[in-house]
Design a protein around this motif. Sequence first.
Motif, PDB file in Angstrom:
ATOM      1  N   PRO A  41      -4.226 -12.499  -2.286  1.00  0.00           N
ATOM      2  CA  PRO A  41      -4.212 -12.077  -3.689  1.00  0.00           C
ATOM      3  C   PRO A  41      -3.858 -10.597  -3.864  1.00  0.00           C
ATOM      4  CG  PRO A  41      -6.450 -12.539  -2.965  1.00  0.00           C
ATOM      5  CD  PRO A  41      -5.534 -12.976  -1.866  1.00  0.00           C
ATOM      6  N   ALA A  42      -4.229  -9.766  -2.911  1.00  0.00           N
ATOM      7  CA  ALA A  42      -3.902  -8.337  -3.020  1.00  0.00           C
ATOM      8  C   ALA A  42      -2.390  -8.124  -2.984  1.00  0.00           C
ATOM      9  CB  ALA A  42      -4.578  -7.548  -1.903  1.00  0.00           C
ATOM     10  N   TRP A  43      -1.702  -8.878  -2.126  1.00  0.00           N
ATOM     11  CA  TRP A  43      -0.244  -8.740  -2.028  1.00  0.00           C
ATOM     12  C   TRP A  43       0.416  -9.126  -3.346  1.00  0.00           C
ATOM     13  CZ3 TRP A  43       4.279 -11.348  -2.614  1.00  0.00           C
ATOM     14  CH2 TRP A  43       5.401 -10.772  -2.038  1.00  0.00           C
ATOM     15  N   THR A 101      -0.920  -9.099  -6.317  1.00  0.00           N
ATOM     16  CA  THR A 101      -1.265  -8.092  -7.316  1.00  0.00           C
ATOM     17  C   THR A 101      -0.340  -6.896  -7.222  1.00  0.00           C
ATOM     18  OG1 THR A 101      -3.582  -8.779  -7.226  1.00  0.00           O
ATOM     19  CG2 THR A 101      -3.117  -6.594  -8.144  1.00  0.00           C
ATOM     20  N   ILE A 102      -0.116  -6.408  -6.007  1.00  0.00           N
ATOM     21  CA  ILE A 102       0.757  -5.248  -5.811  1.00  0.00           C
ATOM     22  C   ILE A 102       2.203  -5.604  -6.132  1.00  0.00           C
ATOM     23  CG2 ILE A 102       1.624  -3.616  -4.085  1.00  0.00           C
ATOM     24  CD1 ILE A 102      -1.284  -3.179  -5.102  1.00  0.00           C
ATOM     25  N   ALA A 103       2.641  -6.795  -5.770  1.00  0.00           N
ATOM     26  CA  ALA A 103       4.016  -7.208  -6.075  1.00  0.00           C
ATOM     27  C   ALA A 103       4.247  -7.271  -7.580  1.00  0.00           C
ATOM     28  CB  ALA A 103       4.307  -8.562  -5.429  1.00  0.00           C
ATOM     29  N   LEU A 104       3.313  -7.859  -8.310  1.00  0.00           N
ATOM     30  CA  LEU A 104       3.448  -7.959  -9.767  1.00  0.00           C
ATOM     31  C   LEU A 104       3.392  -6.580 -10.416  1.00  0.00           C
ATOM     32  CD1 LEU A 104       3.656  -9.730 -12.288  1.00  0.00           C
ATOM     33  CD2 LEU A 104       1.171  -9.886 -12.269  1.00  0.00           C
ATOM     34  N   PHE A 148      -6.199   1.545  -2.216  1.00  0.00           N
ATOM     35  CA  PHE A 148      -7.581   1.149  -2.492  1.00  0.00           C
ATOM     36  C   PHE A 148      -7.844  -0.287  -2.029  1.00  0.00           C
ATOM     37  CE2 PHE A 148     -10.529  -1.049  -5.351  1.00  0.00           C
ATOM     38  CZ  PHE A 148     -11.699  -0.377  -5.023  1.00  0.00           C
ATOM     39  N   LEU A 149      -6.914  -1.187  -2.354  1.00  0.00           N
ATOM     40  CA  LEU A 149      -7.092  -2.587  -1.949  1.00  0.00           C
ATOM     41  C   LEU A 149      -7.099  -2.732  -0.432  1.00  0.00           C
ATOM     42  CD1 LEU A 149      -4.876  -4.470  -4.553  1.00  0.00           C
ATOM     43  CD2 LEU A 149      -7.369  -4.404  -4.432  1.00  0.00           C
ATOM     44  N   ARG A 150      -6.364  -1.878   0.256  1.00  0.00           N
ATOM     45  CA  ARG A 150      -6.310  -1.944   1.725  1.00  0.00           C
ATOM     46  C   ARG A 150      -7.660  -1.613   2.339  1.00  0.00           C
ATOM     47  NH1 ARG A 150      -6.455  -3.281   6.094  1.00  0.00           N
ATOM     48  NH2 ARG A 150      -5.072  -2.764   7.801  1.00  0.00           N
ATOM     49  N   LEU A 151      -8.518  -0.924   1.592  1.00  0.00           N
ATOM     50  CA  LEU A 151      -9.854  -0.598   2.096  1.00  0.00           C
ATOM     51  C   LEU A 151     -10.814  -1.789   2.033  1.00  0.00           C
ATOM     52  CD1 LEU A 151     -10.316   2.934   0.536  1.00  0.00           C
ATOM     53  CD2 LEU A 151      -9.898   2.385   2.943  1.00  0.00           C
ATOM     54  N   LEU A 195      -1.057  -7.161   3.081  1.00  0.00           N
ATOM     55  CA  LEU A 195      -0.977  -5.706   2.958  1.00  0.00           C
ATOM     56  C   LEU A 195      -1.205  -5.012   4.293  1.00  0.00           C
ATOM     57  CD1 LEU A 195      -2.894  -4.790  -0.323  1.00  0.00           C
ATOM     58  CD2 LEU A 195      -0.453  -4.916   0.053  1.00  0.00           C
ATOM     59  N   ALA A 196      -1.899  -5.665   5.189  1.00  0.00           N
ATOM     60  CA  ALA A 196      -2.235  -5.058   6.467  1.00  0.00           C
ATOM     61  C   ALA A 196      -1.010  -5.032   7.368  1.00  0.00           C
ATOM     62  CB  ALA A 196      -3.363  -5.835   7.132  1.00  0.00           C
ATOM     63  N   VAL A 197      -0.574  -3.825   7.692  1.00  0.00           N
ATOM     64  CA  VAL A 197       0.581  -3.664   8.577  1.00  0.00           C
ATOM     65  C   VAL A 197       0.146  -2.972   9.860  1.00  0.00           C
ATOM     66  CG1 VAL A 197       2.873  -2.643   8.815  1.00  0.00           C
ATOM     67  CG2 VAL A 197       2.153  -3.556   6.615  1.00  0.00           C
ATOM     68  N   ARG A 198      -0.523  -1.862   9.700  1.00  0.00           N
ATOM     69  CA  ARG A 198      -1.010  -1.089  10.836  1.00  0.00           C
ATOM     70  C   ARG A 198      -2.531  -1.047  10.749  1.00  0.00           C
ATOM     71  NH1 ARG A 198       3.507   0.597   8.487  1.00  0.00           N
ATOM     72  NH2 ARG A 198       2.227   1.386   6.803  1.00  0.00           N
TER      73      ARG A 198
END
Length: 85
Positions: free
Chosen positions: A8-10, A12-15, A45-48, A57-60
């Motif tokens: 869902p975070a992805w 949200t960021i895409a939209l 913030f969402l990555r936290l 969203l998690a890449v590294r």
Amino acid sequence: MRPARLGPAWWTIALASVVALLIAYFGSLRAGGYALAVVLLLAAFLRLLPASVTDGLAVRSRMVDVLTLCGFALAIVVIFAVVKI
């Protein structure tokens, strides 16, 4: 290695990124740039949040992702504040 899942975070960021680009295209370019910087800060913030929410969203590592997203947001704010449009 498990296949990537877009959480869902992805979405949200895409939209929110699409909305920021629409603001830049149909409205003010500067406002669209600032909106894109806010989207990047939202992504940081969402990555936290826990990994179950931030799939896609998690890449590294978490800290590298957050610092990179905040750095990009700061760079965009500086660019849109300095450049005469």
